[in-house]
Scaffold this active site. Structure first.
Site, mmCIF file in Angstrom:
data_model
loop_
_atom_site.group_PDB
_atom_site.id
_atom_site.type_symbol
_atom_site.label_atom_id
_atom_site.label_comp_id
_atom_site.label_asym_id
_atom_site.label_seq_id
_atom_site.Cartn_x
_atom_site.Cartn_y
_atom_site.Cartn_z
ATOM 1 N N CYS A 153 43.865 19.708 57.998
ATOM 2 C CA CYS A 153 43.639 19.593 56.554
ATOM 3 C C CYS A 153 42.523 18.574 56.349
ATOM 4 O O CYS A 153 41.512 18.639 57.046
ATOM 5 C CB CYS A 153 44.935 19.177 55.847
ATOM 6 S SG CYS A 153 45.705 17.696 56.539
ATOM 7 N N ARG B 178 37.570 23.542 48.617
ATOM 8 C CA ARG B 178 37.119 22.580 49.618
ATOM 9 C C ARG B 178 36.842 23.275 50.949
ATOM 10 O O ARG B 178 35.865 22.953 51.637
ATOM 11 C CB ARG B 178 38.152 21.465 49.817
ATOM 12 C CG ARG B 178 38.252 20.507 48.646
ATOM 13 C CD ARG B 178 39.175 19.354 48.957
ATOM 14 N NE ARG B 178 38.638 18.500 50.002
ATOM 15 C CZ ARG B 178 39.366 17.672 50.750
ATOM 16 N NH1 ARG B 178 40.686 17.617 50.574
ATOM 17 N NH2 ARG B 178 38.809 16.910 51.676
#
Length: 281
Positions: free
Chosen positions: A237, A179
């Site tokens: 995050c 990601r």
């Protein structure tokens, strides 16, 4: 001053009857917002109270925020009071994901001066140890003291935007490497990472048993990662949850870590889309 970090299942078992102890079950599943409470009702550590990460440890998502913005200070004050938590309470929080969810509650509470620990290995470790489990729901005793809440360790979107020019701090991304690299993005409408960020997937803090790695090993790994970085670190995050696990791991290793960009990639992705719309207007 070093922050409290982890407690083992054996240590928790020893203090289970302690009067000033509040145990929080913070199991949470992003793709099923009801599952955490359902799992809690099926079985939890005796005396534990369920805390809903999505509704109690986060405010409402808007077009300007990430998925899990912090709740208003007054709202968190009410939540903690209703959970029986005040400045004299010792808190233990757990999940079933190696502390990935529990770390969010830990980070929010520890900056209020509350003594709070994450159960190392969480509910699975408690189960493997053969300790008692109970079903149903527990009711908290409302605290007599209402805490004054603030978020001194919160880093805002504006702070991150300004940092693109000032380079005052180093961003560190806790998401999985794919990601971070812009691959396999299923949560947010834009893939990639914030410019200048480095990557430390939070799962690298755990061993094969879902326990936090030894402090000496964490210290070695983190020191190696950050050896060329002389600026303060700000952690992020996807939505300001698992970033807190890196903060927890750093403190467990004896390193200073506090600041989280809570909006994280989910807020930054919205910013990118707004800029594209403005450019095309």
């Amino acid at each position: 001053m070093a922050l409290p970090t982890l407690i083992s299942a054996a240590q928790l078992h020893e203090i289970l009857e302690q009067n000033d102890l509040v145990i929080l079950d913070s199991r949470f599943y992003l793709t099923d917002l009801q599952k955490g409470r359902q799992q809690y009702e099926l079985g939890h550590i005796p005396g534990a109270l369920f805390v809903d990460l999505h509704h109690q440890l986060a405010g409402d998502e808007t077009e300007q925020t990430g998925r899990h913005p912090l709740p208003e200070p007054s709202e968190l004050a009410d939540t903690l009071m209703n959970l029986g938590i005040d400045s004299q309470t010792q808190v233990v929080v757990y999940d079933d994901m190696g502390g990935a969810m529990a770390a969010r509650a830990w980070w929010m509470l520890v900056q209020q001066g509350i003594e709070v620990f994450v159960l190392d290995g969480g509910f699975p470790t408690w189960q493997r140890a053969g300790y008692a489990i109970e079903a149903g729901c527990n009711q908290a005793t409302v605290a007599e003291q209402r805490l004054t809440i603030s978020y001194p360790w919160l880093v805002s979107e504006d702070d991150v935007v300004a940092n693109l020019e000032t380079e005052r701090f180093q961003l560190l991304d806790a998401r999985a490497a794919d990601r971070f690299q812009g691959e396999n993005e299923t949560m947010d409408p834009v893939a990639g990472h914030i410019p200048g960020a480095v990557n430390r997937p939070f799962m690298q803090n755990l061993n094969e048993h879902g326990l936090m790695k030894a402090p000496s090993l964490l210290l070695e790994e983190w020191t190696s990662l950050l050896q060329d970085i002389e600026k303060p670190i700000v952690y992020y995050c996807g939505s300001g949850v698992t970033a807190c696990h890196n903060v927890l791991a750093m403190n467990y290793a004896g390193l200073e870590a506090k600041h989280v960009y809570v909006g994280s990639w989910s807020q930054w992705a919205k910013r990118i889309l707004r800029k594209i719309d403005e450019a095309n207007a």
